[in-house]
Enzyme design. Sequence first.
Site, PDB file in Angstrom:
ATOM      1  N   SER A 238       0.857  -1.188   0.000  1.00 17.58           N
ATOM      2  CA  SER A 238       0.000   0.000   0.000  1.00 17.58           C
ATOM      3  C   SER A 238       0.887   1.230   0.000  1.00 17.58           C
ATOM      4  CB  SER A 238      -0.912  -0.018   1.240  1.00 17.58           C
ATOM      5  OG  SER A 238      -1.778   1.088   1.257  1.00 17.58           O
ATOM      6  N   CYS A 239       0.275   2.397  -0.267  1.00 14.45           N
ATOM      7  CA  CYS A 239       1.005   3.672  -0.238  1.00 14.45           C
ATOM      8  C   CYS A 239      -0.023   4.784  -0.161  1.00 14.45           C
ATOM      9  CB  CYS A 239       1.911   3.807  -1.463  1.00 14.45           C
ATOM     10  SG  CYS A 239       1.032   3.803  -3.041  1.00 14.45           S
ATOM     11  N   GLY A 240       0.205   5.897  -0.847  1.00 17.64           N
ATOM     12  CA  GLY A 240      -0.753   6.991  -0.829  1.00 17.64           C
ATOM     13  C   GLY A 240      -1.900   6.795  -1.797  1.00 17.64           C
ATOM     14  N   GLY A 242      -1.495   4.211  -4.594  1.00 21.04           N
ATOM     15  CA  GLY A 242      -1.255   3.021  -5.396  1.00 21.04           C
ATOM     16  C   GLY A 242      -0.047   3.088  -6.296  1.00 21.04           C
ATOM     17  N   TRP A 267      -3.899   4.543   0.811  1.00 23.33           N
ATOM     18  CA  TRP A 267      -4.261   5.396   1.931  1.00 23.33           C
ATOM     19  C   TRP A 267      -5.267   6.482   1.574  1.00 23.33           C
ATOM     20  CZ3 TRP A 267      -4.192   4.225   6.677  1.00 23.33           C
ATOM     21  CH2 TRP A 267      -4.485   5.208   7.634  1.00 23.33           C
TER      22      TRP A 267
END
Length: 283
Positions: A238-240, A242, A267
Site C-alpha cells: 500500500s502507499c498513498g 497506489g 491510503w
Amino acid sequence: MAQDSPFIVDADWLQKRLGEPGLTIIDASWYLPAQNRDARAEYDAAHIPGARFLDQDAVSDPDSKLPHTLASPQHFAQYVGARGISADDTIVVYDGPGLFSAPRAWWMFRVMGVFQVYILNGGIDRWKAEGRPVTSEPTRTAPSVFHADFDKSRVVSLDEMRRIVAGQESQIADARSAGRFAGTDPEPRPGVRSGHMPGARNVPITALAENGELLPKDRLRKVVEGAGIDLSKPVVTSCGSGITAAAITLALETLGHSDNRLYDGSWTEWGGLSDTPVVTGKE
C-alpha cells in the site's frame, strides 16, 4: 552498485537495442506536487528515442473518484493499444529518478498479463546525465491491438482490505514516508486522515533505492525484514494512491516473494473514510 533484479535493465543494454523491432520504451514518469516536476513537459522536451508517454492519470479508471485506480482491462488495453503497445512486446519503462512511478507501470502491465516488462536502472535523469541519446521528436506509432489477460487476484479491494486488517491474515507493507505513516506529517490530499492501518509496517520507497537503483538483494532483504516483514508469509502493499506501493511489490518479487498483492485504493481511500481504523505512531 551491483544490480541483481531480474526485472531491471541497465542503460547500456537499452541503448544497444534502440530501434529494435518488438522493443517498446515507455516514459511512465509521474510526480507529487512537492517534487515540482512536470512529467509531460519533460517528456516533450527530451525523451529516449522511440519512447511513448504513459500518463498515469489517463491510464487510470476514468470512473473512479480515487486517484490512479487501476483501469478495467478494456480501458487499459484501449489506452496502450492506441499508443502502439502490444502484449507481445518487450517493454522497458522508466521515470525521472529511476524508482518512483516506473514500478507502477511495470506492475500494471504484469497484472494485465505482460511479463516481458522491465524497469530502466537510474531512470531518464541518469540517462541524460551520461549523455545518452534523447530527442524532442514525437514518437509516431501505428495503433495495435493489446490483448489483456487480467489477473484480478493481484489486486486488493476495500472490502478485502477491511477483512485483512480485522483478521491480520496478511502482512501490510506501506511505502509512504515515515512521517506520513506515523501521522506526524499531514497527508497531501485534503480530507484524508493521518496515520496507518493497524498492523501495517512501514517500508518507505526511499529505503528501497539508492541513486535511482533498486538495492542489491542482500541489502533489500535487510530493509524489508528490518521493517518487520516475514518473507515466508503473504504481503499486501500500500502507499498513498497506489503508485509507490508497486516499488515494494518490485522489491518483494526481486527477493523471490510472489505471494503479494497491491491494495489499489491505498491510503487515499482508507484514510479518506470515517469508519476505517487508523492508528498513529511508528508501529
